[in-house]
Design a protein around this motif. Sequence first.
Motif, PDB file in Angstrom:
ATOM      1  N   PRO A   4       0.839  -1.551   0.557  1.00 23.94           N
ATOM      2  CA  PRO A   4      -0.038  -0.004   0.265  1.00 23.94           C
ATOM      3  C   PRO A   4       0.907   1.680  -0.298  1.00 23.94           C
ATOM      4  O   PRO A   4       0.419   2.376  -0.470  1.00 23.94           O
ATOM      5  N   LEU A   5       2.155   0.916   0.340  1.00 17.10           N
ATOM      6  CA  LEU A   5       3.531   2.281   0.342  1.00 17.10           C
ATOM      7  C   LEU A   5       4.364   2.885  -0.027  1.00 17.10           C
ATOM      8  O   LEU A   5       5.193   1.598   0.911  1.00 17.10           O
ATOM      9  N   PHE A   6       4.605   3.498  -0.959  1.00 18.75           N
ATOM     10  CA  PHE A   6       6.235   3.282  -1.216  1.00 18.75           C
ATOM     11  C   PHE A   6       6.581   4.311  -0.566  1.00 18.75           C
ATOM     12  O   PHE A   6       5.998   4.842  -1.192  1.00 18.75           O
ATOM     13  N   LEU A   7       7.660   4.335   0.703  1.00 20.09           N
ATOM     14  CA  LEU A   7       8.319   5.227   1.083  1.00 20.09           C
ATOM     15  C   LEU A   7       9.858   5.469   0.959  1.00 20.09           C
ATOM     16  O   LEU A   7      10.593   4.220   0.478  1.00 20.09           O
ATOM     17  N   ARG A   8      10.546   6.624   0.227  1.00 18.26           N
ATOM     18  CA  ARG A   8      11.561   7.052   0.193  1.00 18.26           C
ATOM     19  C   ARG A   8      12.244   8.269   0.606  1.00 18.26           C
ATOM     20  O   ARG A   8      11.689   9.506   0.884  1.00 18.26           O
ATOM     21  N   PRO A   9      12.745   7.408   1.666  1.00 22.38           N
ATOM     22  CA  PRO A   9      13.428   8.489   2.934  1.00 22.38           C
ATOM     23  C   PRO A   9      14.689   9.096   2.219  1.00 22.38           C
ATOM     24  O   PRO A   9      15.390   7.975   1.431  1.00 22.38           O
ATOM     25  N   SER A  10      14.802  10.289   3.156  1.00 25.16           N
ATOM     26  CA  SER A  10      16.356  10.641   2.039  1.00 25.16           C
ATOM     27  C   SER A  10      17.286  11.310   3.750  1.00 25.16           C
ATOM     28  O   SER A  10      16.362  12.534   4.491  1.00 25.16           O
ATOM     29  N   LEU A  11      18.392  10.522   3.831  1.00 29.85           N
ATOM     30  CA  LEU A  11      19.575  11.197   4.767  1.00 29.85           C
ATOM     31  C   LEU A  11      19.412  12.853   4.942  1.00 29.85           C
ATOM     32  O   LEU A  11      20.344  12.601   3.700  1.00 29.85           O
ATOM     33  N   LEU A  12      19.392  13.922   5.679  1.00 29.94           N
ATOM     34  CA  LEU A  12      19.975  15.188   5.723  1.00 29.94           C
ATOM     35  C   LEU A  12      21.101  15.207   6.140  1.00 29.94           C
ATOM     36  O   LEU A  12      21.486  16.346   5.523  1.00 29.94           O
ATOM     37  N   GLY A  13      21.156  14.744   7.168  1.00 30.44           N
ATOM     38  CA  GLY A  13      21.694  14.732   8.144  1.00 30.44           C
ATOM     39  C   GLY A  13      21.275  15.130   9.366  1.00 30.44           C
ATOM     40  O   GLY A  13      20.337  14.457   9.467  1.00 30.44           O
ATOM     41  N   VAL A  79      24.689  10.373   5.163  1.00 30.47           N
ATOM     42  CA  VAL A  79      24.096  11.579   4.765  1.00 30.47           C
ATOM     43  C   VAL A  79      23.913  11.748   3.184  1.00 30.47           C
ATOM     44  O   VAL A  79      24.827  11.318   2.626  1.00 30.47           O
ATOM     45  N   GLY A  80      22.809  11.817   2.809  1.00 30.26           N
ATOM     46  CA  GLY A  80      23.112  12.390   1.092  1.00 30.26           C
ATOM     47  C   GLY A  80      22.379  10.991   0.750  1.00 30.26           C
ATOM     48  O   GLY A  80      22.901  11.261  -0.443  1.00 30.26           O
ATOM     49  N   THR A  81      22.463   9.705   1.143  1.00 34.55           N
ATOM     50  CA  THR A  81      22.073   8.556   0.633  1.00 34.55           C
ATOM     51  C   THR A  81      20.128   8.551   0.755  1.00 34.55           C
ATOM     52  O   THR A  81      19.381   9.463   1.847  1.00 34.55           O
ATOM     53  N   HIS A  82      19.611   7.617  -0.432  1.00 34.09           N
ATOM     54  CA  HIS A  82      18.595   7.452   0.439  1.00 34.09           C
ATOM     55  C   HIS A  82      18.452   5.995   0.268  1.00 34.09           C
ATOM     56  O   HIS A  82      18.629   4.774  -0.070  1.00 34.09           O
ATOM     57  N   LYS A  83      16.814   5.209   0.714  1.00 31.42           N
ATOM     58  CA  LYS A  83      16.104   4.276   0.898  1.00 31.42           C
ATOM     59  C   LYS A  83      15.171   3.587   0.035  1.00 31.42           C
ATOM     60  O   LYS A  83      14.010   4.343   0.329  1.00 31.42           O
ATOM     61  N   ASP A  84      15.126   3.060  -0.751  1.00 32.78           N
ATOM     62  CA  ASP A  84      13.160   2.910  -1.020  1.00 32.78           C
ATOM     63  C   ASP A  84      13.095   1.398  -0.169  1.00 32.78           C
ATOM     64  O   ASP A  84      12.942   0.978  -0.010  1.00 32.78           O
ATOM     65  N   LEU A  85      11.625   2.052   0.608  1.00 29.67           N
ATOM     66  CA  LEU A  85      10.317   1.358   1.143  1.00 29.67           C
ATOM     67  C   LEU A  85       9.413   0.419   0.792  1.00 29.67           C
ATOM     68  O   LEU A  85       8.498   1.824   0.541  1.00 29.67           O
ATOM     69  N   ASP A  86       8.905  -1.021   0.860  1.00 33.49           N
ATOM     70  CA  ASP A  86       8.178  -0.776   0.672  1.00 33.49           C
ATOM     71  C   ASP A  86       7.399  -1.382   1.898  1.00 33.49           C
ATOM     72  O   ASP A  86       7.598  -2.222   2.272  1.00 33.49           O
ATOM     73  N   LEU A  87       6.179  -0.718   2.401  1.00 38.04           N
ATOM     74  CA  LEU A  87       5.317  -0.981   3.206  1.00 38.04           C
ATOM     75  C   LEU A  87       4.036  -1.881   3.582  1.00 38.04           C
ATOM     76  O   LEU A  87       3.048  -1.170   2.098  1.00 38.04           O
ATOM     77  N   THR A  88       3.424  -2.779   4.009  1.00 36.27           N
ATOM     78  CA  THR A  88       2.128  -3.153   3.937  1.00 36.27           C
ATOM     79  C   THR A  88       1.375  -1.764   4.794  1.00 36.27           C
ATOM     80  O   THR A  88       1.888  -1.155   5.773  1.00 36.27           O
TER      81      THR A  88
END
Length: 101
Positions: A4-13, A79-88
């Motif tokens: 149901p949800l695709f989340l992309r967090p990006s670490l800024l610092g 810092v400066g990276t991101h991840k893709d999370l597929d969440l129920t």
Amino acid sequence: LRPPLFLRPSLLGGQDRAMSTKSIVAGQGDTVRMEMRGVRDDGVTVIDTRAEGQDQVEFTIGEGMMPPFLEQAAVGMAVGTHKDLDLTAEECFGGVREELI
């Protein structure tokens, strides 16, 4: 079929001096800032902290201020990276609580 949800967090610092370089990764006790974009399986954006007027998400890993899946995702990010999370739905919002229906 996507969850149901695709989340992309990006670490800024973060506020910690150690989080000011890309070579250092986030860990327990670090205060971090993130941008997030969440999209439902039908393509509708439900959260986008990059949008005008939205605040970045800031939290300390391990203090329980954010859902466990987000704190766990932040651990090990640089810092400066991101991840893709597929969440129920259950991962995002918890299980069904019949007493609230």
